[in-house]
Design a protein around this motif. Structure first.
Motif, short mmCIF file in Angstrom:
data_model
loop_
_atom_site.label_atom_id
_atom_site.label_comp_id
_atom_site.label_asym_id
_atom_site.label_seq_id
_atom_site.Cartn_x
_atom_site.Cartn_y
_atom_site.Cartn_z
N GLY A 308 8.58 -8.01 4.60
CA GLY A 308 8.36 -7.91 6.04
C GLY A 308 7.22 -6.96 6.35
N THR A 309 7.26 -6.39 7.54
CA THR A 309 6.10 -5.64 8.03
C THR A 309 5.86 -4.31 7.31
N GLY A 310 6.95 -3.57 6.97
CA GLY A 310 6.76 -2.22 6.42
C GLY A 310 5.74 -2.18 5.29
N PRO A 311 6.01 -2.87 4.18
CA PRO A 311 5.08 -2.81 3.05
C PRO A 311 3.75 -3.51 3.33
N ASN A 312 3.74 -4.43 4.31
CA ASN A 312 2.48 -5.07 4.69
C ASN A 312 1.58 -4.11 5.45
N MET A 313 2.20 -3.16 6.16
CA MET A 313 1.41 -2.22 6.97
C MET A 313 1.01 -0.99 6.18
N ALA A 314 1.69 -0.77 5.05
CA ALA A 314 1.32 0.33 4.16
C ALA A 314 0.04 -0.07 3.43
#
Ligand code: MGD
Ligand code: MGD
Ligand code: SF4
Ligand code: MO
Length: 734
Positions: A308-314
């Motif tokens: 999901g978004t968490g690791p994509n935004m890191a």
């Protein structure tokens, strides 16, 4: 579409689906005198079974809430607002657009499609057609500040045309930083979000084993067999560690790799030093748990690795997404020849699924329109939103002068809020389609009030292949529009009509869409205004079931007759485990200097890593105004471990100051025992506008994480996306 009920004289119960978020829950709405008076889940719906959430249940209040804008507003020279008719607003906007195109060229006209453009089912296709029509590449959406790595990774890796395994029938699932139970978001193969708790519990009962990587013990992580509570931003290292075990212990499908895959030996070499000990030092998770996760994943038969978004935004989101494709491919977690494809899409065009690879394609770089900022280019069919502020502020040819902000809120969604303020002020024309006076709308020259979902026709175009059965639902407008309102697609049609521009719907943008998504075709009449239904017919041209037939059904429906089996393939294309640059990037990660505690030294000194998250009761910056939502809280707490609060000598509920690369905010803390120490988890989309709030009233309006995020300090070299999670910050008691 109407069934009579005798609850109250004159009340009719109508079926529809909610579009407060992208989950599209089937609903029944009681309507009196053209107004919604009550909503509830449609228990007869075959997919949702009556599921709703607190946000969707606010739709009757949303219809005539005091915050709602119901008449177009024009900003006068003294800064005050004047109510005008939509006809006048559109005439004036079209005139200004025409003048600016003549003066500065079409590229100066930009669109930013935010989240609500994705809920109005013709908005994306028609706004894109408008940009093609005027010849402006300045087309931006929230995708490039969300998970642009998904498109980038696919374009470099290639796609298995048979499609991925579904959650249903899987025996293992690897979920990286995705909290479907709250977000109702799930990538292909993840937990079905339509009634997510039910789907998850069924999966667990059927024997699925879940591995979750998340720095928080999320609602989803609590159900996991293995929870790797890794340090934020270290997912690439953890995934490389898992891949190394899979390769070392021969837990991969050698036959499939032989037939369809390139780069196995280079991959093996690139990950060879990601030993369990190294991953433990670097990511803070026990090495033996990484090995166990790899074995559980590798020994499974069916199931998909998703993020999901968490690791994509890191940082390094592109590598992270790529490594998930590597894991799915090594273990061939795909529908093979003869397998049934659970849902090939109902609104998608006819077409066969084959047991073959769709070759990688070019999606960014020198062959695409160039951004004038940081060496970026158009990427996966759109310009990088993280660079839009600079495109507005940087003088010269191609400078953006006009922005149509369609169902988005750049002031709280774009990185570097102080730059967004300057950019929005620098525009010659800012038009917002919104339902309330958002932090961005307050800066607009014109605000056009949008319809809420109950006031318009839609079909779930975007979600067509997300369902795990061939399901769709045509929703007709079921209440009267509460004012002089406009739909997003209609705005573009009205401007195109006034400029004499033809709106030609294009084909699919990416080969991936052709395989899994919805095509668009045809020309929208420019001389006379089509109905929404007519536009949707064009948007879904080639659909397996005629839209007219779908419209004639009451509510959502599963089209059992759509049967799709993967056929024998004939393409010689191969999936690329190590396309150019990937192996080097993996080695670069391994080569980074670590402190003795395992933390990469490049980030310098900081006290915490700030991570993104979603909250159940709001949808980004939407919903905060409703009474039932306010009862759940009027701020976005900074969730921290109790020991971290103790170190700061403060209690849960006290204020802290968070300083990041882009600025400083004040936030209200909340102790969360299951979050990793050293992590602060804060939802975005809160706070308002620095000209109107000064971090003082954070308990009433929340804090904007984008006030402390920098678009320049660290960004993805391909998508331009800023480091929006795992951000080094310093937190001090106030
Ligand atoms: N720091 C940080 N930044 C992030 C993120 C993060 O996690 N951290 N997340 C990113 C992600 S994933 C996304 S998708 C973007 C979101 O970016 P945006 O889409 O720009 O932000 P939203 O807050 O969703 O804005 C939605 C706007 O639509 C309005 N609206 C509500 N209902 C309707 C309606 O029915 N019709 C219309 N026309 N408008 C309506 C709302 O009032 C609001 O102003 O933000 C991104 N930015
Ligand atoms: N209720 C509600 N639903 C929403 C939204 C909302 O605001 N509220 N927003 C919508 C939008 S725009 C989107 S894009 C989707 C997003 O949907 P999801 O991706 O499911 O979003 P989150 O619930 O924030 O889950 C992301 C998880 O990543 C974790 N995380 C953060 N950083 C890292 C990291 O570096 N590594 C790992 N492994 N994990 C990390 C967070 O702790 C969090 O649990 O949700 C949508 N749905
Ligand atoms: S999950 Fe909630 S907000 Fe989203 S569609 Fe369903 S009811 Fe609406
Ligand atoms: Mo998003």
């Amino acid at each position: 579409m109407t069934t009579k009920r005798s609850i109250q004289p004159g009340v009719e119960t109508k079926k529809t689906y909610c579009r407060f978020c992208h989950n599209y829950c089937a609903m029944e709405v009681d309507v009196l005198d053209g107004k919604p008076i009550a909503v509830r889940g449609d228990t007869s719906d075959p997919v949702y079974g009556g599921y709703t959430c607190i946000k969707g249940r606010q739709l009757p209040q949303a219809y005539d809430h005091e915050s709602r804008i119901t008449q177009p507003l024009k900003k006068l020279a003294d800064g005050s607002w004047q109510e005008i008719s939509s006809g006048q607003a559109l005439d004036e906007i079209a005139e200004k657009v025409k003048t600016i195109i003549e003066k500065d060229g079409a590229r100066s006209i930009a669109t930013y499609c935010g989240t609500y453009s994705f809920q109005e089912s013709a908005a994306l296709a028609v706004s894109r057609a408008f940009h093609e029509g005027i010849g402006s590449p300045s087309y931006y959406t929230s995708v490039s500040i969300d998970q642009p790595a998904k498109g980038i990774a696919l374009s470099r890796f290639g796609v298995w045309a048979g499609g991925p395994h579904s959650f249903e029938g899987a025996d293992v699932a690897l979920i990286v930083g995705c909290n479907t139970l709250i977000s109702h978001y799930t990538p292909y193969g993840g937990i079905p979000p339509f009634s997510p708790r039910k789907a998850l519990n069924k999966g667990l009962k059927d024997g699925i084993k879940m591995i979750v990587i998340d720095p928080r013990k999320t609602e989803v992580a609590r159900k996991a067999h293995i929870h790797l509570q890794a340090r934020p931003g270290e997912d690439p290292a953890v995934l490389c560690g898992i891949i190394k075990v899979i390769l070392d212990e021969n837990l991969y499908d050698a036959e499939f790799c032989e037939q369809f895959v390139d780069g196995l030996e280079e991959l093996r070499d690139a990950v060879k030093n990601f030993t369990p000990e190294y991953v433990e030092l670097r990511a803070g998770v026990p090495g033996e748990l990484v090995v166990e996760a790899a074995r559980v994943w590798g020994n499974g038969k069916r199931g998909t690795a998703t993020a999901g978004t968490g690791p994509n935004m890191a940082p390094r989101g592109n590598v992270m997404e790529h490594l998930l494709h590597v894991l799915n491919t090594l273990c061939s977690r795909f529908n093979k020849e003869g397998d049934k494809v659970p849902n090939p899409g109902v609104l998608s065009p006819m077409g066969n699924r084959k047991a073959e690879v769709i070759a990688p394609w070019s999606a960014f770089g020198k062959d695409f329109p160039q951004s004038r900022i940081r060496g970026l280019s158009e990427c996966c069919g759109e310009m990088p939103t993280a660079a839009l502020n600079d495109e507005i502020l940087k003088p010269g040819e191609g400078q953006v002068k006009v922005l149509f902000n369609i169902g988005g809120n750049p002031m709280v969604a774009f990185p570097n809020q102080s730059k967004t303020v300057r950019a929005m002020k620098a525009l010659e024309l800012l038009v917002c389609i919104d339902v309330k006076m958002s932090a961005t709308a307050v800066m607009a020259d014109y605000i056009l009030p949008g319809k809420i979902c109950l006031e318009r026709d839609d079909a779930p175009v975007m979600a067509d292949t997300w369902f795990d059965v061939p399901y769709t639902h045509y929703a007709e407008a079921i209440v009267e529009p509460n004012g002089d309102l406009i739909e997003e697609w209609e705005f573009y049609w009205e401007i195109a009509h006034r400029l004499g521009i033809e709106l030609k719907l294009g084909g699919s943008i990416l080969p991936m869409d052709a395989a899994f998504g919805v095509a668009t075709g045809g020309v929208i009449p420019t001389d006379h205004k089509p109905t929404k239904f007519e536009v949707l017919e064009l948007v879904t041209s080639g659909t397996k079931v005629p839209l007219r037939e779908i419209r004639s059904k009451k509510g959502g429906f599963i089209y059992e007759s759509i049967d799709c089996v993967v056929e024998k393939g004939d393409s010689t294309a191969r999936l690329q485990l190590t396309p150019p640059g990937i192996a080097d990037e993996i080695r670069e990660i391994r080569g980074e200097h670590l402190s003795i505690t395992g933390i990469p030294e490049k980030d310098g000194a900081y006290t915490h890593l700030l991570t993104s998250r979603r909250l159940n009761h709001v949808y980004n910056s939407s919903g905060q105004q409703f009474d039932a939502v306010k009862e759940k809280g009027t701020t976005n707490h900074a969730y921290m471990h109790p020991d971290d609060l103790l170190k700061l000598e403060i209690d849960s509920g006290d204020l802290v100051q968070i300083s990041g690369p882009g600025g400083i905010i004040t936030a209200v803390t909340k102790a969360e025992g299951t979050i990793q120490q050293g992590v602060c988890s804060l939802a975005h989309g809160w706070g308002f506008h620095p000209d109107y709030d000064d971090n003082e009233n954070v308990r009433e309006i929340g804090a904007s994480s984008n006030r402390i995020i920098s678009d320049e300090a660290e960004y993805d070299p391909i998508s331009g996306m800023a480091r929006q999670s795992a951000i080094p910050v310093n937190i001090a008691a106030l």
